[in-house]
Enzyme design. Structure first.
Site, short mmCIF file in Angstrom:
data_model
loop_
_atom_site.label_atom_id
_atom_site.label_comp_id
_atom_site.label_asym_id
_atom_site.label_seq_id
_atom_site.Cartn_x
_atom_site.Cartn_y
_atom_site.Cartn_z
N HIS A 34 -0.74 7.37 9.38
CA HIS A 34 -1.25 6.82 10.64
C HIS A 34 -0.41 7.27 11.82
CE1 HIS A 34 1.98 4.23 9.23
NE2 HIS A 34 2.21 3.98 10.50
N HIS A 114 3.10 10.67 16.45
CA HIS A 114 3.49 11.33 15.21
C HIS A 114 2.93 10.61 14.00
CE1 HIS A 114 6.36 8.02 15.48
NE2 HIS A 114 6.49 8.11 14.16
#
Lengths: 169, 169
Positions: A34, A114
């Site tokens: 995620h 990220h």
């Protein structure tokens, strides 16, 4: 209860991230790969209904966002986290900012979108792993058309409370 | 891609289920505790958009459903699965039926709403575990106001594609 807001990237990217998370990320089994948009925060089951409405209105004002990945990065020396670096920070940035300012406005650090693929490593392990991964050729050009509000169970794993489509009319 | 439709019960029930799944369910890390409404089916990323719209219209026609749990059951001799038995089958039944007939109408077996807490056990292990759990006093009176469409990653774990509120006007 602890809640968080994330983007789950496409299955292709999740499968790729998991091929490394399996070995390097102790959170591998707790949550799918995620991009964190809002880090964990406390709310009651009553409060979260209102929060979900807020997120819903914010999400409607955004178009689907690009999720482009070209390299593997590391947060060292801040911490030994290795991640897939997500490009196109402008749109993601403003989505992140709107979501965070809607709650408290507290920003502990700059937003670096990220997908974590390794964490909780010793310095030596980090050097080894990052040394071998940093030159990896990565190329994903993807789009995310929804964000997810999650809550954490007692065992540390996360369940989805609700999804919000970006730009749903 | 493989998709499925589930209800995630309240955090309280999930935490309770996980306290047993941790030991008895090898799928513990792959998906949070859930009630399966439609078992896994294949669809492309294109097809799933239309399917999501169908689910959306079905969900709007239902009110939140009761999730009442009073006992622990087992599917033995069909298979060595131990589960939290979910009562109030009328409303859940019709939600299950509508969702399944919207796709293919194939029903392999009667719908027994449940939350799996143990599976893939040998006969001996099943006897031991079920013997000690079957007399457990369980009492949850809960409501589910949403259902979730999930897809499976290559490692066997499930990510949420979208949530649908029941009875959202």
């Amino acid at each position: 209860m602890k809640f968080g807001i994330v983007i789950f990237p496409s299955k292709k990217i999740q499968d790729y991230a998991n091929s490394m998370r399996r070995r390097y990320d102790p959170h591998y089994a707790l949550i799918p790969p995620h991009i964190t948009l809002k880090s964990p925060f406390e709310a009651t089951e009553e409060e979260i209904k209102e929060i979900a409405n807020k997120i819903d209105s914010i999400a409607r004002n955004f178009k689907p966002v690009n999720v482009n990945i070209k390299k593997i990065g590391s947060f060292k020396p801040v911490n030994n986290v290795i991640y897939l670096k997500v490009e196109s920070p402008e749109e993601l940035d403003s989505l992140h900012n709107e979501l965070n300012s809607a709650f408290d406005g507290d920003q502990e650090y700059n937003f670096v979108p990220h997908i974590t693929i390794g964490q909780k490593m010793s310095d030596d392990e980090h050097s080894d792993v990052y040394g071998s991964l940093r030159m990896t050729k990565v190329q994903f050009d993807d789009t995310a058309d929804r964000i997810h509000l999650l809550y954490q169970l007692d065992n540390g794993s996360w369940t989805v409370y609700e999804t919000f489509r970006l730009g749903k009319e």
